[in-house]
Design a protein around this motif. Structure first.
Motif, short mmCIF file in Angstrom:
data_model
loop_
_atom_site.label_atom_id
_atom_site.label_comp_id
_atom_site.label_asym_id
_atom_site.label_seq_id
_atom_site.Cartn_x
_atom_site.Cartn_y
_atom_site.Cartn_z
N LYS A 65 0.82 -1.21 0.00
CA LYS A 65 0.00 0.00 0.00
C LYS A 65 0.85 1.26 0.00
CE LYS A 65 -3.94 -2.00 2.52
NZ LYS A 65 -4.77 -1.89 3.75
N ARG A 66 2.05 1.15 0.59
CA ARG A 66 2.90 2.33 0.76
C ARG A 66 4.36 1.95 0.57
NH1 ARG A 66 -1.24 2.28 4.17
NH2 ARG A 66 -0.14 0.87 5.59
N ARG A 121 1.62 7.78 0.80
CA ARG A 121 1.93 6.72 -0.17
C ARG A 121 3.42 6.44 -0.31
NH1 ARG A 121 -2.44 3.73 -1.72
NH2 ARG A 121 -4.16 5.05 -2.43
N PHE A 122 4.19 7.52 -0.42
CA PHE A 122 5.60 7.37 -0.79
C PHE A 122 6.43 8.32 0.08
CE2 PHE A 122 9.44 7.49 -3.26
CZ PHE A 122 9.47 6.32 -4.01
N MET A 181 2.80 -2.29 -6.09
CA MET A 181 1.76 -1.33 -5.69
C MET A 181 0.48 -1.50 -6.51
SD MET A 181 2.85 0.59 -3.16
CE MET A 181 2.00 2.17 -3.20
N GLY A 182 0.44 -2.53 -7.34
CA GLY A 182 -0.78 -2.80 -8.12
C GLY A 182 -0.86 -2.05 -9.41
N LEU A 183 0.29 -1.56 -9.92
CA LEU A 183 0.31 -0.76 -11.14
C LEU A 183 1.12 -1.45 -12.23
CD1 LEU A 183 0.95 2.73 -9.51
CD2 LEU A 183 -1.22 1.90 -10.44
N ASP A 184 0.60 -1.51 -13.42
CA ASP A 184 1.30 -2.04 -14.58
C ASP A 184 2.16 -0.91 -15.16
OD1 ASP A 184 2.11 -2.89 -17.13
OD2 ASP A 184 0.29 -4.06 -17.44
N HIS A 185 3.48 -1.08 -15.15
CA HIS A 185 4.37 0.00 -15.58
C HIS A 185 4.18 0.36 -17.04
CE1 HIS A 185 7.58 -2.24 -17.89
NE2 HIS A 185 6.94 -3.25 -17.35
#
Length: 484
Positions: free
Chosen positions: A61-62, A332-333, A453-457
């Protein structure tokens, strides 16, 4: 049009209609939970659809990224090479260097004497991970971390290499990794920024860090990193000036928003909306920031875990503890930059001090998150921008030595957030000069971080100047072997 016609023509009745309507309302409610400002009218349609919507189920999540600015030597930390002791003082074989370009600091050398580490290595944990004596506390958490020994980059000097790992490009004006996270996922806590930056300085030779490393680039300015300082005011100019209370501040912001709204109507510049959001964020932060930056309420056992330095603002230990609090509060970051790792000559004298600065607090951060049940959802990354040569820069003496920049291989470690603990990934040759197994390019690391983080680059893109840009440019592969 009568009821019978509707039921026959569209196959619906009142019960069916209300049922479908309920589904629509439920979807809208879910959308508002996923993206709190979905219906606020303050963001563009594309931005609302983008923020907070992952491509697949996330592992983390973070993120807390512990950037060791200046490039710590892998040969004095996690990449044990006994051959360098056996060949100490002998020249690096040309077949190993294979014509690699050098920096201006060693390009004039006629000899490249190999040098073994002055510091002893031992194996730790069930994994048997090799760790230098300079990092006794990190050695205790080896079963919680994944050491990657096969990192490599394209840049050979600090500024382009650090810019590359943060933004995916060696030149400036690109969004940083934290900005991409803010753009792709939004914020978990509407009272704090999605992306925060903390700076500290060690005792060694430091390299500069610049705001372009946490820049929003061509993304909206709301996505840039917010830098915290070590002063009494953690964020400069956040507090109200003398004579202005919160009621007057609110009134002023309302009038300012009305003026900005008029400006947007006239010019259509999306950056005007970004300014409105920044003003509102600053207003909310006036209450949230003092609370989250107050370390005085931390219990004694936590202070002992991080070390007494954590009570001194601006130290690495203090920033690690603050990073935990920010992450725990939904940021988040969080990115820490610790300067001082650029050991070109006095490595034996400087590196132990640098390691002492970061060893205890880095391990404490992992342990603290673990005991709070937050490690599994928080990804921690520790490492620099490139590695160090296996040969000595300048003349080799028995008492001391230095190492030049080495982009071909270096070591980092990761923990939590869906990463396998207690493993070592990748391998370098016996000289510690070239990668022989499982190379991990900077773009591969970035792709993997986004994936966790659940993101497709490949799908997290932004159209700018007629081209769709992404953090990994046109490269990058997810390192699946390190994912739990």
């Amino acid at each position: 049009m009568d009821k019978e016609f509707l039921e026959n023509r569209f196959n619906i009745n009142r019960r069916h209609f209300l049922g479908k309507a309920a589904l629509g309302l439920g979807s809208a409610a879910l959308g508002s939970l996923l993206v709190p400002d979905m219906f606020s009218g303050t963001s563009s349609q594309a931005e609302k659809l983008q923020a907070g919507i992952r491509h697949f189920a996330p592992k983390a999540k973070r993120i807390i990224m512990l950037v060791q600015n200046g490039a710590p030597s892998q040969l004095e930390s996690f990449d044990y090479k006994p051959l360098l002791h056996k060949m100490h003082g002998q020249d690096l074989p040309e077949s190993v260097r294979d014509g690699q370009r050098l920096t201006g600091m060693t390009s004039g050398q006629s000899k490249f004497p190999l040098v073994g580490s002055k510091f002893a290595f031992r194996q730790y944990g069930q994994s048997g991970t090799w760790v230098s004596e300079l990092f006794p506390n990190i050695a205790k958490i080896t079963d919680d971390i994944c050491v990657i020994k096969s990192m490599h980059t394209e840049a050979i000097n600090h500024d382009p290499a650090l810019t590359f790992i943060q933004t995916g490009a060696q030149q400036g004006n690109r969004p940083s990794m934290g900005a991409w996270m803010s753009y792709g996922l939004g914020s978990e806590n509407q009272n704090l920024p999605a992306f925060c930056v903390l700076l500290s300085r060690g005792k060694g030779n430091g390299q500069g860090v610049y705001s372009k490393l946490w820049s929003n680039g061509f993304l909206e300015s709301i996505h840039q990193g917010v830098q915290f300082s070590a002063s009494e005011d953690p964020i400069l100019y956040l507090n109200n000036p003398d004579g202005i209370d919160m009621k007057n501040r609110r009134k002023m912001l309302d009038h300012l928003e009305a003026l900005n709204a008029q400006g947007y109507e006239e010019f259509g510049d999306p950056e005007i909306h970004a300014k409105i959001k920044q003003y509102e964020m600053a207003y909310r932060m006036q209450t949230a920031v003092p609370e989250v930056t107050d370390l005085s309420k931390e219990p004694d056992h936590i202070i002992k875990m991080y070390g007494a330095d954590c009570l001194t603002p601006g130290t690495y230990a203090s920033n690690c503890l603050l990073a935990r609090k920010l992450s725990e509060s939904g940021v988040r970051f969080v990115q820490l930059y610790h300067q001082g790792w650029d050991q070109h000559n006095n490595l034996v004298g400087e590196m132990p001090q640098q390691a002492k600065d970061v060893d205890r607090a880095s391990a404490a951060l992992v342990q603290d998150l673990k005991q709070r049940g937050l490690l599994d959802e928080t990804l921690i990354i520790w490492g620099g921008e490139f590695g160090r040569t296996n040969y000595c820069q300048g003349k080799l003496t028995d008492g001391n030595y230095g190492r030049d920049h080495h982009p071909r291989c270096y070591s980092i470690w990761m923990a939590g957030g869906g990463v396998k603990g207690g493993i070592t990934h990748g391998e370098t040759d016996e000289f510690g000069y070239n990668i022989v197994k499982d190379p991990v390019h900077v773009h591969d690391l970035q792709a993997t971080i986004l994936h966790l983080m659940g993101l497709d680059h490949e799908k997290l893109t932004y159209k700018y100047l007629g081209r769709r840009f992404r953090l990994t440019d046109v490269h990058g592969h997810v390192v699946n072997d390190i994912i739990a």
